[in-house]
Design a protein around this motif. Structure first.
Motif, PDB file in Angstrom:
ATOM      1  N   GLN A 164       0.836  -1.185   0.000  1.00 45.83           N
ATOM      2  CA  GLN A 164       0.000   0.000   0.000  1.00 45.83           C
ATOM      3  C   GLN A 164       0.878   1.243   0.000  1.00 45.83           C
ATOM      4  O   GLN A 164       1.747   1.407   0.855  1.00 45.83           O
TER       5      GLN A 164
ATOM      6  N   PRO B 265      -3.172   5.883  -0.787  1.00 46.25           N
ATOM      7  CA  PRO B 265      -4.467   5.228  -1.029  1.00 46.25           C
ATOM      8  C   PRO B 265      -4.425   4.153  -2.111  1.00 46.25           C
ATOM      9  O   PRO B 265      -5.446   3.541  -2.409  1.00 46.25           O
TER      10      PRO B 265
ATOM     11  N   PRO C 215      -7.655   5.005  -6.116  1.00 48.65           N
ATOM     12  CA  PRO C 215      -8.658   5.991  -5.692  1.00 48.65           C
ATOM     13  C   PRO C 215      -9.165   6.815  -6.869  1.00 48.65           C
ATOM     14  O   PRO C 215      -8.397   7.275  -7.710  1.00 48.65           O
TER      15      PRO C 215
ATOM     16  N   HIS D 220     -12.207   9.044  -6.155  1.00 51.74           N
ATOM     17  CA  HIS D 220     -12.760  10.234  -5.522  1.00 51.74           C
ATOM     18  C   HIS D 220     -12.422  10.197  -4.041  1.00 51.74           C
ATOM     19  O   HIS D 220     -12.646   9.199  -3.368  1.00 51.74           O
ATOM     20  N   LEU D 221     -11.871  11.291  -3.522  1.00 47.45           N
ATOM     21  CA  LEU D 221     -11.507  11.401  -2.122  1.00 47.45           C
ATOM     22  C   LEU D 221     -12.073  12.690  -1.567  1.00 47.45           C
ATOM     23  O   LEU D 221     -11.896  13.770  -2.139  1.00 47.45           O
ATOM     24  N   SER D 222     -12.782  12.583  -0.425  1.00 42.66           N
ATOM     25  CA  SER D 222     -13.299  13.763   0.254  1.00 42.66           C
ATOM     26  C   SER D 222     -13.349  13.466   1.752  1.00 42.66           C
ATOM     27  O   SER D 222     -12.926  12.385   2.193  1.00 42.66           O
ATOM     28  N   LYS D 223     -13.884  14.399   2.540  1.00 36.83           N
ATOM     29  CA  LYS D 223     -13.892  14.223   3.986  1.00 36.83           C
ATOM     30  C   LYS D 223     -14.894  13.170   4.442  1.00 36.83           C
ATOM     31  O   LYS D 223     -14.732  12.598   5.510  1.00 36.83           O
ATOM     32  N   GLN D 224     -15.941  12.919   3.667  1.00 31.29           N
ATOM     33  CA  GLN D 224     -16.958  11.957   4.072  1.00 31.29           C
ATOM     34  C   GLN D 224     -17.225  10.882   3.034  1.00 31.29           C
ATOM     35  O   GLN D 224     -18.010   9.969   3.284  1.00 31.29           O
ATOM     36  N   HIS D 225     -16.577  10.941   1.879  1.00 32.49           N
ATOM     37  CA  HIS D 225     -16.827   9.964   0.831  1.00 32.49           C
ATOM     38  C   HIS D 225     -15.501   9.543   0.199  1.00 32.49           C
ATOM     39  O   HIS D 225     -14.634  10.381  -0.043  1.00 32.49           O
ATOM     40  N   LEU D 226     -15.370   8.259  -0.034  1.00 35.19           N
ATOM     41  CA  LEU D 226     -14.228   7.718  -0.762  1.00 35.19           C
ATOM     42  C   LEU D 226     -14.749   6.754  -1.826  1.00 35.19           C
ATOM     43  O   LEU D 226     -15.753   6.063  -1.618  1.00 35.19           O
TER      44      LEU D 226
ATOM     45  N   TRP E 267     -13.027   3.919  -4.643  1.00 36.77           N
ATOM     46  CA  TRP E 267     -11.894   3.256  -5.288  1.00 36.77           C
ATOM     47  C   TRP E 267     -12.387   2.486  -6.521  1.00 36.77           C
ATOM     48  O   TRP E 267     -13.528   2.019  -6.572  1.00 36.77           O
TER      49      TRP E 267
ATOM     50  N   PRO F 202     -16.992   1.925  -2.752  1.00 35.51           N
ATOM     51  CA  PRO F 202     -17.291   3.180  -2.063  1.00 35.51           C
ATOM     52  C   PRO F 202     -17.170   3.036  -0.548  1.00 35.51           C
ATOM     53  O   PRO F 202     -17.332   1.948   0.006  1.00 35.51           O
TER      54      PRO F 202
END
Length: 300
Positions: free
Chosen positions: A63, A66, A78, A80-86, A88, A102
């Protein structure tokens, strides 16, 4: 014989290296693993083999931030990366399978949902839901496993199990004398267990008192394996404990264990330790067995 050798190296809190090896005489299995991790990277490798058969298993994982590589066939990248949503993107080269992974969690991190959705054919192969009072996990082909608890009437009501499989309901409470009572129901085995644990002697440890001599008795009624288990634990010091017990069931046995230093019986205290356990059947049809576990830790 069960032999475990553990080594940990830490440098300025930047990374750790764990090396372990295990040998089990009953099954003649040999397992070894190496885990190295840092703040933004992780490498894991494990190898398992059986000297009595041709079963071999291996795992290699890398790893980098991400980005995740599993063995030589699986890639997690990855999208999309955000504070509340990911989100891969996953690709399995051997199966030719594309998937989306998700991950969503609440604003105050009170619950978390992760899943893996295969795109062709469209199916959910993995889902994990974590919340303050438990966790629910689903794996395609293996079923649903759950672990949940709820404070009730001064005690704790718990539900643990897997479907299809066994489900266990238990309620634990403690009275003013320090007696812990745990009635437990097993389904679909339809057995009932009633565990009682009593601290016989206490010792001051820092700001708290901890039991140094503890007796536990747990009879089981009904089901496929009714019987009785009794155990007494004596903690001479925080790094030294002795456990003696007896199990009277389908395979009745008596056992004794000595734990010195770091071990799961002593709360993982100390930098090194030794665990020695001897177990013998009450009927003389099987030879007695023993296991030795060695732990060593290095920090710098």
């Amino acid at each position: 014989m069960n032999f475990l050798n553990f080594m940990e190296v830490e440098k300025n809190h930047q990374g750790t290296i764990n090396v372990s090896s295990t040998y089990e005489s009953r099954t003649r299995n040999v397992e070894s693993s190496v885990v190295a991790r840092g703040d933004l990277w992780r490498v894991e490798a494990s190898q398992g083999s059986s000297t009595s058969g041709n079963e071999n298993s291996s795992l290699f994982l890398v790893q980098l931030g991400p980005v995740l590589f599993v063995r030589d066939s699986t890639l997690l990248l990855p999208v999309h990366l955000s504070k509340q949503h990911l989100l891969w993107y996953g690709y399995d080269r051997k199966r030719g399978m594309h998937s989306l992974c998700p991950a969503v969690w609440s604003k105050h991190r009170r619950w978390l949902l992760m899943s893996m959705i295969c795109l062709k054919p469209l199916a959910c192969s993995f889902m994990d839901l974590q919340f303050p009072n438990g966790q629910i996990n689903y794996v395609a082909g293996e079923g649903v496993s759950t672990s949940a608890f709820l404070p009730l009437c001064g005690g704790l009501l718990q539900a643990q199990g897997q479907y299809p499989g066994e489900l266990k309901f238990s309620f634990s409470c403690k009275n003013k004398y320090g007696t812990c009572i745990v009635p437990m129901m097993h389904l679909p085995d339809k057995s009932f267990s009633f565990g009682v644990t009593q601290a016989l002697a206490w010792k001051r440890s820092g700001l708290m008192y901890r039991p140094t001599v503890q007796l536990s008795v747990c009879p089981t009624f009904g089901g496929s394996s009714p019987g009785l288990q009794a155990e007494i634990t004596h903690s001479l010091k925080e790094v030294l404990s002795v456990i003696c017990g007896c199990t009277v069931a389908r395979h009745s046995s008596a056992y004794a264990s000595l734990a010195l230093g770091r071990s799961k019986w002593n709360g993982n205290v100390g930098s090194s330790g030794l665990v020695f356990k001897v177990e013998t059947p009450l009927g003389n049809t099987v030879r007695p067995s023993f296991s030795v576990q060695l732990n060593s830790g290095i920090e710098f």
